[in-house]
Design an enzyme around this catalytic site. Structure first.
Site, short mmCIF file in Angstrom:
data_model
loop_
_atom_site.label_atom_id
_atom_site.label_comp_id
_atom_site.label_asym_id
_atom_site.label_seq_id
_atom_site.Cartn_x
_atom_site.Cartn_y
_atom_site.Cartn_z
N GLU A 176 3.37 7.83 14.69
CA GLU A 176 2.45 7.14 15.34
C GLU A 176 1.07 7.46 14.54
O GLU A 176 0.01 7.99 14.50
CB GLU A 176 1.95 7.47 16.73
CG GLU A 176 0.71 6.27 17.28
CD GLU A 176 0.31 6.49 18.67
OE1 GLU A 176 -0.61 5.85 19.12
OE2 GLU A 176 0.61 7.71 19.27
N LYS A 213 5.27 3.98 16.09
CA LYS A 213 4.50 3.55 17.13
C LYS A 213 3.37 3.04 16.25
O LYS A 213 2.52 3.82 15.71
CB LYS A 213 4.07 4.50 18.06
CG LYS A 213 3.11 4.05 19.21
CD LYS A 213 2.84 4.66 20.38
CE LYS A 213 1.81 4.38 21.40
NZ LYS A 213 1.90 5.10 22.48
#
Length: 294
Positions: A176, A213
């Site tokens: 992420e 992500k």
């Protein structure tokens, strides 16, 4: 669910991944949003007990187990806790929901336009515990605040380096590198981010996959090549501070990218709601997010 079943559910399932992983720094804000004032708890233990009660209420709500929530990202203390007498991971899997665990230890100070992850000195022990508790994967967050080629390259390199350790432990890493949605140069920076991620993906050994992500891109469809990349199990989106409606509107313009929202999922939930009202508010959010992820 065994690992093979969980992999198939994440790779092919229709729905989204819930982010229930607020940690020490973000927990007070999350509790205030839920209607729990700072005066209602004293010390870290009471704070985490309050947030665990909120998460347990979410996990056990009837609508949460109706198939549209593919997975849930947990904070370590949530993983260590129980829901209705079961370890949290087991309670999720019993409802068809794949459990992930947040493994980063927070963000370093900003430098070169980014915030790297702080040193992950607790990672080996946390990975060992996560495997023992039958987690499927992990999640770790960095933040990008400007279109610095060297800063973005450093963020992505750190993420993939740690991902290698996570894969070695037998878990699926969710990488992420969040791009600040308020950054003035986001379009240019996301082009750089895409190039750096692609370079790292192409260098992964055969047979290895990761999940990504990412912030919903400023240019719709920017990450479409990542969705089809053979080294990517699934591409998910963070809400990044958008409201539920805003996040869903932007996400719907990016086919193949599914949600992994926190604020966008939980913003209308309150401690003093009746169980029926709580389930209705959560169900409305789930329906919106699942539709935008379709």
């Amino acid at each position: 669910m065994n690992t093979e079943e969980m992999t198939a559910r994440i790779a092919n399932g229709e729905g989204f991944i819930a982010a229930l992983d607020q940690s020490g720094g973000s927990t007070p804000k999350a509790l205030r949003g839920y209607g729990v004032e700072d005066s209602e708890w004293s010390g870290e233990d009471e704070m985490f007990a309050a947030i665990h009660a909120m998460r347990a209420r979410v996990i056990t709500a009837p609508c949460f187990g109706e198939g549209k929530v593919l997975g849930a990202i947990l904070f370590e203390k949530t993983m260590d806790g129980e829901v209705e007498g079961k370890p949290t991971g087991d309670a999720l899997k019993a409802r068809g929901i794949v459990p992930f665990i947040k493994v980063d230890q927070g963000l370093a100070d900003e430098a070169d336009g980014v915030q790297l992850m702080k040193p992950l000195d607790k990672l080996p022990g946390l990975l060992e515990k996560s495997v023992a508790k039958c987690m499927f994967g992990t999640k770790m967050r960095s933040v990008i605040k400007s279109a610095s080629p060297t800063g973005i390259a450093a963020v992505v390199a750190q993420q993939f380096e740690v991902a290698g350790q996570i894969l070695d432990a037998g878990l699926m890493p969710v990488i992420e590198p969040e791009y600040d949605i308020h950054a003035a140069d986001r379009e240019a920076g996301e082009d750089i981010l895409l190039a750096e991620i692609t370079k790292q993906l192409d260098a992964l050994p055969e047979g290895r996959q990761v999940m990504l992500k990412l912030s919903i891109p400023a240019k719709a469809g920017l990450y479409s090549a990542l969705i089809d990349h053979p080294k990517v199990l699934r591409l998910v989106a963070l809400s990044g501070g958008y409201s539920t409606d805003e996040a869903c509107e932007h996400l719907a313009k990016n086919p193949g990218m599914i949600a992994s929202f926190s604020r966008g999922l939980l913003q209308d939930l309150r401690k003093d709601q009746s169980d029926a009202d709580f389930n209705k508010a959560l169900s409305d959010a789930i329906e919106k997010i699942a539709a935008a992820s379709a």
